[in-house]
Write an enzyme that holds these catalytic residues in place. Sequence first.
Site, PDB file in Angstrom:
ATOM      1  N   HIS A 149      38.512 -37.620  26.002  1.00 45.93           N
ATOM      2  CA  HIS A 149      39.679 -36.862  25.545  1.00 45.93           C
ATOM      3  C   HIS A 149      39.967 -35.670  26.456  1.00 45.93           C
ATOM      4  O   HIS A 149      41.045 -35.083  26.395  1.00 45.93           O
ATOM      5  CB  HIS A 149      39.535 -36.434  24.081  1.00 45.93           C
ATOM      6  CG  HIS A 149      38.548 -35.348  23.809  1.00 45.93           C
ATOM      7  ND1 HIS A 149      37.314 -35.573  23.262  1.00 45.93           N
ATOM      8  CD2 HIS A 149      38.619 -34.004  23.993  1.00 45.93           C
ATOM      9  CE1 HIS A 149      36.668 -34.427  23.108  1.00 45.93           C
ATOM     10  NE2 HIS A 149      37.449 -33.457  23.552  1.00 45.93           N
ATOM     11  N   ASP A 202      34.638 -42.308  23.482  1.00 48.77           N
ATOM     12  CA  ASP A 202      35.045 -41.016  24.050  1.00 48.77           C
ATOM     13  C   ASP A 202      34.077 -40.566  25.152  1.00 48.77           C
ATOM     14  O   ASP A 202      33.288 -39.636  24.969  1.00 48.77           O
ATOM     15  CB  ASP A 202      35.101 -39.979  22.915  1.00 48.77           C
ATOM     16  CG  ASP A 202      35.755 -38.674  23.335  1.00 48.77           C
ATOM     17  OD1 ASP A 202      36.419 -38.653  24.385  1.00 48.77           O
ATOM     18  OD2 ASP A 202      35.589 -37.676  22.603  1.00 48.77           O
ATOM     19  N   SER A 301      33.768 -29.248  24.041  1.00 49.16           N
ATOM     20  CA  SER A 301      34.107 -30.648  24.251  1.00 49.16           C
ATOM     21  C   SER A 301      33.615 -31.157  25.592  1.00 49.16           C
ATOM     22  O   SER A 301      33.774 -30.508  26.620  1.00 49.16           O
ATOM     23  CB  SER A 301      35.622 -30.825  24.213  1.00 49.16           C
ATOM     24  OG  SER A 301      36.000 -31.652  23.165  1.00 49.16           O
TER      25      SER A 301
END
Length: 602
Positions: A149, A202, A301
């Site tokens: 992402h 992901d 992230s």
Amino acid sequence: MGTSMPGGGRHRRRIRIALPVAAAGVAAAVAAALLTTSAGAATPLPQPAVKPAVAGSPSLAELEKRVAGAMAGDDTAGGTSKASLSASTGTSGIDPKIIGGSQTTITSAPWMAQLHYYDDRGTSSTGDDIGFFCGGAVVAPTKILTAAHCVKGYDWHGNGAIVTGTAQLPSQDGTDLHGGTVTGVWRQWNHPSYSASTIDNDIAVLTLPVPVKATPIRMTTSGDTTSYAAGTSAKVYGWGRTSSTSEAISETLKTATLPIQSDSTCSAAYGADFVKGHMVCAGKPASGSDTGTTTACNGDSGGPLVVNNRIVGVVSWGVTDCVAKGAYSVFSKVSTYVGATYPRLDDTNINGDHRADVWVRNASTRTGYSKNSNGTSLAARESWGDWSGVNVVLQTDLDRDGYQDLVYRVSTTGDVYWTHYVISSGTWSTKQIADNWKTRTRIITPGDVTGDYLPDLLSVDSAGVMWTYPGKGNGTFAPRVKVGSGWNQYNSVRGKGDFTGDGKTDLIARSKTGGTIYLYKGTGKSGTGAFSARVKVRTWSSTTYNAFDAVGDVTGDGRADFLARTPGGTLYLYAGTGKATSEIFATRKSVATDFKQYDIFG
């Protein structure tokens, strides 16, 4: 992660992308006789007449601009429209997440990387600018492991900057890296099945144009179950938010210890949003506030979850503001994705496009040629000049700089040389790596055999004994280690990369009698345990095929492929399936009909 340091953290502008007000789960986090010194030769050695594709590196001023833009940015990487995670807003953004941790140093986590992205969109308005920050880990000198992402849909080559070697975030203007190093991005890869709506698969890899000095960390192996046992202590690292009530991210690298949770616990918390086998969740149930909560949070992230010095997870998603009661941080499960990801760590090829290319020599003219892969076909050949006087040429990357090398043997002396491209000078450098290997019946450069992420060299001597020469990542090798005997029963032993999808280097061998094709599945170990017991996968006699080549991932799908030539000169591509059975290859596809003219395959 934890409380803010004195003076507060880096306060970013308000996030423009709408985040869910509440959600049950939100997409976001959250050398023996081998080596000699360089030596000259009585006759000129073959030298490549071409230069590989080299990534242009942005100027320092441009990289500083990107860093400054990313640090001032107010965007969140990877927007999603997953309805079940977006509550009443209809849309949400990835909510990358650490709270309740402690400050750490780059010495403790030398592989940590800062991913800065800034695209000013080329307009006079700043309203359409895109600027965000993610974490990542150096897994090879030119490779950064992160979340899909953070990568999918963005032009990292045109707008990205990677900072390594420092625990501090850069200064606001991007000029002071606090001892770190900044580089651009050459190319990007994300898992082809990544879904922005489910945040599934992901995981991604960024390739840098030059090696960085940061010490890499390895990913866990495909068969690892111990690291995921409930209660196992894992560490997450990042520069993300330190409080659910402030958007300030940490100026200094932080870490937190989280217990791994069972799949049943994660499924109970998140329902269908948690994909068993693809995701892992960790941490104690959040308390509903910063007090009593330890979790990943916005800005973390793409960062690593580490167990026993191996990456077992990549920060993927979690709940809005990170601390909703009962919530856990969710990570991509690296053991599931190492098979697809590892080929990207060793995907050197001539034109730098993630697809392995073919090197051949014309039997009559002795001219070497490369043919770039188009996925399922080969482009027009490019001449590499005169390659007479050699009888083995192999494609590899012994120095792990991301640019393809060649290893070749001189016919008259049996000496073996390594020629590699030197980025700084734009020239090829050649070094002798073995002396008098005339009687070696096989020389193979399959990649990392021993599991240390450094490319190795294999050879079979006249007695049929196979030896591993463990690479040191710089064109030199540790003392050789015996793999086993009996290898002269084969008239071909080839390998480059992972044929079975487990992230370990394998070999393909053909028996001299009967043409049986065997798979030797790599174990990631050294010595006699380097390969599992052979598995019969095909029968191809010499009248079916009289030459083979294994150069890696020709199709670009993350699996090693195989090439076979008929006596008539037709070259077939056998795309890898990732299966360690008779279904190891898909149905063959003809890629050329004029390969009878070539006598050496790289």
